[in-house]
Scaffold this motif. Structure first.
Motif, mmCIF file in Angstrom:
data_model
loop_
_atom_site.group_PDB
_atom_site.id
_atom_site.type_symbol
_atom_site.label_atom_id
_atom_site.label_comp_id
_atom_site.label_asym_id
_atom_site.label_seq_id
_atom_site.Cartn_x
_atom_site.Cartn_y
_atom_site.Cartn_z
ATOM 1 N N ASP A 163 0.837 -1.212 0.000
ATOM 2 C CA ASP A 163 0.000 0.000 0.000
ATOM 3 C C ASP A 163 0.868 1.257 0.000
ATOM 4 N N ALA A 164 1.918 1.254 0.827
ATOM 5 C CA ALA A 164 2.803 2.416 0.907
ATOM 6 C C ALA A 164 3.566 2.622 -0.397
ATOM 7 N N LEU A 165 4.023 1.529 -1.012
ATOM 8 C CA LEU A 165 4.771 1.643 -2.260
ATOM 9 C C LEU A 165 3.877 2.089 -3.409
ATOM 10 N N ILE A 166 2.645 1.610 -3.443
ATOM 11 C CA ILE A 166 1.712 2.022 -4.492
ATOM 12 C C ILE A 166 1.433 3.519 -4.405
ATOM 13 N N LEU A 167 1.255 4.020 -3.196
ATOM 14 C CA LEU A 167 1.036 5.459 -3.023
ATOM 15 C C LEU A 167 2.251 6.244 -3.499
ATOM 16 N N ARG A 168 3.434 5.797 -3.124
ATOM 17 C CA ARG A 168 4.659 6.482 -3.560
ATOM 18 C C ARG A 168 4.823 6.425 -5.077
ATOM 19 N N ALA A 169 4.502 5.272 -5.662
ATOM 20 C CA ALA A 169 4.636 5.126 -7.114
ATOM 21 C C ALA A 169 3.708 6.082 -7.849
ATOM 22 N N SER A 170 2.480 6.227 -7.355
ATOM 23 C CA SER A 170 1.511 7.093 -8.033
ATOM 24 C C SER A 170 1.920 8.560 -7.994
ATOM 25 N N LEU A 171 2.843 8.898 -7.089
ATOM 26 C CA LEU A 171 3.304 10.281 -6.958
ATOM 27 C C LEU A 171 4.679 10.489 -7.589
ATOM 28 N N SER A 172 5.161 9.506 -8.321
ATOM 29 C CA SER A 172 6.543 9.573 -8.793
ATOM 30 C C SER A 172 6.661 9.608 -10.315
ATOM 31 N N SER A 173 5.665 10.138 -10.990
ATOM 32 C CA SER A 173 5.674 10.130 -12.455
ATOM 33 C C SER A 173 6.782 10.987 -13.047
ATOM 34 N N SER A 174 7.344 11.914 -12.271
ATOM 35 C CA SER A 174 8.374 12.811 -12.799
ATOM 36 C C SER A 174 9.800 12.339 -12.495
ATOM 37 N N LEU A 175 9.943 11.182 -11.844
ATOM 38 C CA LEU A 175 11.274 10.670 -11.534
ATOM 39 C C LEU A 175 11.962 10.136 -12.796
ATOM 40 N N PRO A 176 13.299 9.970 -12.762
ATOM 41 C CA PRO A 176 14.013 9.443 -13.933
ATOM 42 C C PRO A 176 13.454 8.112 -14.432
ATOM 43 N N VAL A 177 13.062 7.230 -13.509
ATOM 44 C CA VAL A 177 12.324 6.017 -13.875
ATOM 45 C C VAL A 177 10.916 6.191 -13.305
ATOM 46 N N PRO A 178 9.969 6.661 -14.107
ATOM 47 C CA PRO A 178 8.635 6.995 -13.590
ATOM 48 C C PRO A 178 7.914 5.794 -12.999
ATOM 49 N N TYR A 179 7.147 6.054 -11.953
ATOM 50 C CA TYR A 179 6.276 5.050 -11.340
ATOM 51 C C TYR A 179 7.030 3.810 -10.865
ATOM 52 N N PHE A 180 8.279 3.969 -10.506
ATOM 53 C CA PHE A 180 9.059 2.831 -10.012
ATOM 54 C C PHE A 180 9.519 3.119 -8.594
ATOM 55 N N VAL A 181 9.186 2.210 -7.668
ATOM 56 C CA VAL A 181 9.590 2.347 -6.274
ATOM 57 C C VAL A 181 9.967 0.971 -5.749
ATOM 58 N N ASP A 182 11.106 0.887 -5.086
ATOM 59 C CA ASP A 182 11.433 -0.347 -4.375
ATOM 60 C C ASP A 182 11.913 -0.003 -2.971
ATOM 61 N N ASP A 183 11.861 -0.987 -2.102
ATOM 62 C CA ASP A 183 12.164 -0.731 -0.695
ATOM 63 C C ASP A 183 12.556 -2.041 -0.025
#
Length: 268
Positions: A163-183
């Protein structure tokens, strides 16, 4: 004569090594082609398909995602590739090149094709799929022998993490690798302790809302197939979720763990 025999033996070894490697790669792919279509060798459709796939291969060495379009209606071809966000450029390019070769091998005269491997997705179609979320097909790859007999793992630990990663991914469209989060985090519970590594990713052509929708579909798929596995990877056509448990230190009186290296793949 001996030199010729030695040269032939080396060539034969290389051939079988390449064949085994290709078979191994193909066995780990979801290959989805449309039914046979009346496409001829001289068709402008095939020429446009070749242009799109060539463009995708060239672009795979400079980024983790790209789409391309070629040709005029009714022979327009749309294509895309998406590599896992944790791959370097060389690995991404290698995957896209291998996957397009599989498309040529398995889907040459088809008007659309989709290949999902462990590291990338490549597809083309005569119908635009850009910006769309699709609930089929999907793949689920997970460990079958390694399981956690902990009711808290999916219902709380893994679900909260995703749930936390999905929220972060949805807010990360402007990152160098968009919509990608790992932890990665170390988890300690009554049943034992372990390291939990999780990753979520969406295709950059989705908007934040559709990225969330796609990842929620993947979580639902995860809950149905493999929520107690020690390793799982869920791929949809526009998103993916993976997690892995390592450094497991169970409390042997309360956490049952069976060990095996087997993997299974379910496709829908």
């Amino acid at each position: 004569m001996t030199g010729i025999k030695t040269h032939f033996a080396v060539l034969l070894f290389c051939f079988f090594s390449f064949s085994l490697r290709t078979m191994s790669q193909a066995s780990q792919m979801l290959i989805d082609c449309t039914q046979f279509d009346n496409v001829t060798r001289t068709s402008s459709y095939l020429s446009n398909r070749d242009t799109v796939l060539s463009t995708l291969r060239n672009r795979s060495s400079i980024g983790s995602y790209s789409n391309a379009t070629a040709g005029l209606s009714p022979n327009t071809i749309y294509g895309m590739f998406l590599c896992r966000g944790d791959l370097n450029r060389t690995s991404c390019s290698d995957c896209v090149n291998a996957t397009t070769l599989e498309i040529y091998k398995s889907c040459f005269y088809r008007k659309s094709a989709l290949v999902i491997s462990n590291e990338c997705i490549v597809r083309y179609s005569n119908v635009s799929f850009f910006t769309l979320v699709e609930d089929v097909p999907s793949t689920a790859r997970f460990s079958t022998g390694n399981s956690l007999d902990s009711p808290q793992f999916f219902s709380q630990t893994l679900l909260e993490k995703l749930d936390a990663l999905i929220l972060r991914a949805s807010l990360s469209s402007s990152l160098p690798v968009p919509y990608f989060v790992d932890d990665q985090q170390h988890v300690t519970q009554l049943e034992g302790s372990y390291d939990l590594h999780a990753m979520v990713q969406c295709s950059p052509d989705l908007d934040p809302r559709n990225c969330t929708v796609c990842l929620r579909l993947a979580v639902q798929r995860l809950s149905e197939c493999c929520s107690h596995a020690q390793f799982a990877r869920i791929f949809y056509t526009k998103c993916l979720i993976t997690y892995e448990i390592s450094a497991l230190q169970p409390n042997v009186t309360s956490l049952g763990v069976t060990k095996s290296e087997s993997l299974t793949v379910y496709i829908i």
